[in-house]
Design a protein around this motif. Structure first.
Motif, PDB file in Angstrom:
ATOM      1  N   ALA A 457       0.837  -1.207   0.000  1.00 22.42           N
ATOM      2  CA  ALA A 457       0.000   0.000   0.000  1.00 22.42           C
ATOM      3  C   ALA A 457       0.867   1.251   0.000  1.00 22.42           C
ATOM      4  O   ALA A 457       1.821   1.344   0.769  1.00 22.42           O
ATOM      5  CB  ALA A 457      -0.925   0.019   1.210  1.00 22.42           C
ATOM      6  N   PHE A 458       0.529   2.168  -0.869  1.00 23.45           N
ATOM      7  CA  PHE A 458       1.214   3.467  -0.923  1.00 23.45           C
ATOM      8  C   PHE A 458       0.186   4.518  -0.512  1.00 23.45           C
ATOM      9  O   PHE A 458      -0.962   4.481  -0.955  1.00 23.45           O
ATOM     10  CB  PHE A 458       1.734   3.748  -2.332  1.00 23.45           C
ATOM     11  N   GLY A 459       0.625   5.474   0.297  1.00 25.32           N
ATOM     12  CA  GLY A 459      -0.327   6.452   0.820  1.00 25.32           C
ATOM     13  C   GLY A 459      -0.570   6.132   2.279  1.00 25.32           C
ATOM     14  O   GLY A 459      -0.088   5.129   2.796  1.00 25.32           O
ATOM     15  N   ASP A 460      -1.326   6.978   2.962  1.00 21.80           N
ATOM     16  CA  ASP A 460      -1.392   6.779   4.404  1.00 21.80           C
ATOM     17  C   ASP A 460      -2.793   6.558   4.965  1.00 21.80           C
ATOM     18  O   ASP A 460      -2.972   6.613   6.172  1.00 21.80           O
ATOM     19  CB  ASP A 460      -0.684   7.929   5.134  1.00 21.80           C
ATOM     20  N   THR A 461      -3.764   6.300   4.108  1.00 21.15           N
ATOM     21  CA  THR A 461      -5.065   5.923   4.680  1.00 21.15           C
ATOM     22  C   THR A 461      -5.522   4.602   4.073  1.00 21.15           C
ATOM     23  O   THR A 461      -5.223   4.285   2.931  1.00 21.15           O
ATOM     24  CB  THR A 461      -6.173   6.969   4.397  1.00 21.15           C
ATOM     25  N   ASN A 462      -6.272   3.871   4.858  1.00 20.42           N
ATOM     26  CA  ASN A 462      -6.802   2.575   4.431  1.00 20.42           C
ATOM     27  C   ASN A 462      -8.146   2.730   3.724  1.00 20.42           C
ATOM     28  O   ASN A 462      -8.694   3.820   3.627  1.00 20.42           O
ATOM     29  CB  ASN A 462      -6.980   1.691   5.657  1.00 20.42           C
ATOM     30  N   GLN A 463      -8.668   1.576   3.313  1.00 27.08           N
ATOM     31  CA  GLN A 463      -9.995   1.523   2.693  1.00 27.08           C
ATOM     32  C   GLN A 463     -11.076   1.343   3.757  1.00 27.08           C
ATOM     33  O   GLN A 463     -10.879   0.632   4.732  1.00 27.08           O
ATOM     34  CB  GLN A 463     -10.085   0.329   1.731  1.00 27.08           C
ATOM     35  N   HIS A 464     -12.183   1.890   3.557  1.00 25.52           N
ATOM     36  CA  HIS A 464     -13.438   1.824   4.344  1.00 25.52           C
ATOM     37  C   HIS A 464     -13.256   2.017   5.854  1.00 25.52           C
ATOM     38  O   HIS A 464     -12.147   2.256   6.336  1.00 25.52           O
ATOM     39  CB  HIS A 464     -14.291   0.596   3.991  1.00 25.52           C
ATOM     40  N   GLY A 465     -14.356   1.949   6.594  1.00 28.09           N
ATOM     41  CA  GLY A 465     -14.308   2.336   8.002  1.00 28.09           C
ATOM     42  C   GLY A 465     -13.979   3.831   8.099  1.00 28.09           C
ATOM     43  O   GLY A 465     -14.065   4.564   7.112  1.00 28.09           O
ATOM     44  N   MET A 466     -13.573   4.274   9.272  1.00 31.25           N
ATOM     45  CA  MET A 466     -13.289   5.704   9.454  1.00 31.25           C
ATOM     46  C   MET A 466     -12.129   6.180   8.582  1.00 31.25           C
ATOM     47  O   MET A 466     -12.072   7.338   8.184  1.00 31.25           O
ATOM     48  CB  MET A 466     -13.006   6.006  10.925  1.00 31.25           C
ATOM     49  N   GLU A 467     -11.189   5.252   8.280  1.00 28.65           N
ATOM     50  CA  GLU A 467     -10.085   5.637   7.397  1.00 28.65           C
ATOM     51  C   GLU A 467     -10.616   6.018   6.014  1.00 28.65           C
ATOM     52  O   GLU A 467     -10.116   6.941   5.379  1.00 28.65           O
ATOM     53  CB  GLU A 467      -9.112   4.469   7.253  1.00 28.65           C
TER      54      GLU A 467
END
Ligand code: NAD
Length: 515
Positions: A457-467
């Motif tokens: 993963a590149f970048g600093d936020t994940n998929q779904h949920g609060m991220e």
């Protein structure tokens, strides 16, 4: 031949470019449709429609936006069988897996149904004398999603449900290998009451991806696919000033401690290593038994389980898994098996050359098992993305922690043990984003968040949920001070009855009925 077009407001037919790409039925190896490969001009159409629609959608109260999500969920459920058949016919995963793909996407839609609650923001009363501070989350504007072939329902919904519920217009560029379900989802969104222009689909390949990355009106791009492309998308999108999250490939390890329940591990591995023909970013293609005794016992139990796997057409209800996505990928998986042999790994079960009677041209690969794979081997270091399980023998718990921690990918990992302390230590120390403890495929539920580490993963936020909500919104923080400069006291303020305004302060704060 059937043509799969875009889902762009006001654009009928194949768009400006005239280029198309074959969409196969992996069961038969035959071309079953052509998908339009879009151009910059097609994207411009979609962006213009998104720009026209987004301010009104952002101004629609979140409860109403959530109602579209509720309606969409009900529609997808009503069309579940049709969608699963379509998905299975282009991807090749068995119907039960196709339904799982859709269901996991719907769980993110369910999360998006709660958007009024999660967008409430924060408030501090009395941060200073007469000063209050509050924050609000506002949509980015127009966001885009670029998705891989392996989850054509779930991954578009990871992005599209959260992006639109947050008040954005969303433009999806699905994989050109299985684009029909994403287009159907856009149609169902519209039927659910989504204003036109808020959820659109542009089909295409690299040309369309580059057009998205360079388009000045698109503020955020979410990508899921292989790591080299993810890295490219990340760099190009960020250079163009966008917010980008780009999830990449994986090589997930399953650590088997000497005290593990081996029968359960074998049952778990049958699904996690071979299910969906290994074409899952959360598959478990590497198993790491700790100690040779564990390795020998595991291998002995794995052999009959692998022999019992039924490879079949994707509509075969008894099949464990179906074909891989296309002929090029079948050749690639078989080439990786050859590389493993050339590198000196022990090929215990060889899945190459597998043909299914009556479907000789289908893209089937039999299950393969390697033993004595070592970390120096290229076939261990790279993602194979096929029905191939590799045993890497570890001599100690420390070795077992080190292997996934030092691997270039860091998506998921699992440990199988009855020892709570070992599991706890492992979860705390391993350098990987998602950890399963006696759970082979630790895909987090929709209200938690999905994302790997390192080259996954590149970048600093994940998929779904609060991220996901964070990714698709910008925070605005307001610091307010309302000094009592009028000489009025709170009790009789404001005095508006003569000019038709509220006569008591309470009335000034009556909230108009919403919805
Ligand atoms: P891919 O990288 O080939 O394609 C993904 C997307 O990128 C597609 O929409 C495709 O059209 C586009 N694309 C392809 N080549 C491009 C190029 N040269 N320039 C710009 N765009 C390009 O991936 P795939 O084969 O469709 O999917 C499988 C991969 O996705 C695997 O590596 C798998 O691990 C990964 N994956 C990761 C996750 C995750 O969350 N980390 C989830 C699912 C799949």
């Amino acid at each position: 031949m059937r043509v799969i077009d875009h889902h762009i407001v006001g654009l009928q037919g194949g768009g400006a470019g005239g280029r198309t790409s074959d969409v196969f039925d992996p069961n038969t190896g035959r071309v079953q449709a052509q998908v339009t490969l879009g151009t910059q001009a097609d994207l411009d159409h979609a962006v213009a429609a998104a720009e026209a629609a987004q301010p009104g959608w952002a101004a629609t109260n979140p409860q109403r936006r959530a109602r579209v999500m509720f309606a969409f969920k009900a529609l997808v459920e009503a069309h579940m069988d049709e969608l699963a058949r379509l998905l299975s016919s282009e991807h090749g995963k068995v119907i039960a897996d196709a339904k799982g793909d859709i269901q996991r996407g719907l769980e993110v839609v369910e999360f998006a149904c709660g958007i009024p609650h999660v967008l409430k923001g924060e408030y501090t009363q009395g941060a200073g004398p007469g000063i209050d501070v509050y924050s609000m989350r506002q949509p980015i504007g127009i966001g885009a999603g670029i998705t891989p072939f392996n989850f054509p329902a779930m991954i578009p919904l990871w992005m599209g449900a959260v992006a639109t519920a947050c008040g954005n217009a969303f433009i999806l560029k699905p994989s050109e290998r299985d684009p029909s379900v994403p287009v159907r989802l856009a149609e169902l969104m519209r039927e659910a009451g989504m204003p036109e222009g808020i959820f659109q689909v542009v089909n295409g390949d690299k040309e369309m991806v580059d057009a998205i990355l360079d388009h000045p009106a698109i503020g955020a791009v979410s990508f899921v696919g292989s790591s080299d492309i993810a890295h490219y998308v990340y760099r190009r999108g960020v250079a163009a000033g966008k917010r980008v999250q780009a999830m990449g490939g994986a090589k997930n390890h399953g650590i088997v401690m000497p005290d593990a329940d081996l029968d359960q591990v074998v049952a778990d591995l049958s699904g996690a290593a071979f299910g969906s023909a290994g074409e899952r970013c959360m598959a478990l293609p590497v198993v790491v038994p700790v100690g040779d005794k564990t390795a020998d016992a595991l291998r002995e139990k794995l052999l009959p389980a692998i022999e019992a796997l039924r490879v079949g057409v994707s509509t075969d209800a008894e099949a464990h898994y179906g074909p891989v996505i296309n002929a090029a990928h079948k050749a690639r998986v078989e080439q990786w098996i050859q590389t493993g042999v050339d590198e000196g790994a022990e090929l215990v079960v060889d899945g190459r050359g597998f043909t299914l009677q009556g479907h000789e041209e289908g893209f089937f690969v039999g299950p393969s098992l390697f033993d004595r794979v070592t970390p120096q081997m290229k076939s261990y270091q790279e993602e194979v993305f096929g029905p191939v399980l590799q045993i890497v023998r570890a001599q100690s718990f420390e070795d077992a922690v080190r292997l996934p921690s030092e691997h270039q990918y860091g998506n998921g990992v699992a440990i199988f043990t009855r020892n709570g302390h070992a599991a706890r230590e492992f979860a705390a120390r391993v350098n990987v984003g998602m950890v399963g403890i006696n759970v082979p495929i630790p895909v987090p539920v929709a209200y938690h968040t999905f994302g790997g580490w390192k080259r996954s993963a590149f970048g600093d936020t994940n998929q779904h949920g609060m991220e996901g909500v964070k990714f698709w919104t910008k925070v605005k923080t307001i610091t307010q001070r309302w000094p009592d400069g009028s000489g009025m006291s709170g009790g009789d303020l404001p005095r508006g009855s003569e000019d038709g305004g509220p006569s008591r302060i309470q009335d000034a704060f009556v909230i108009p009925t919403m919805g």
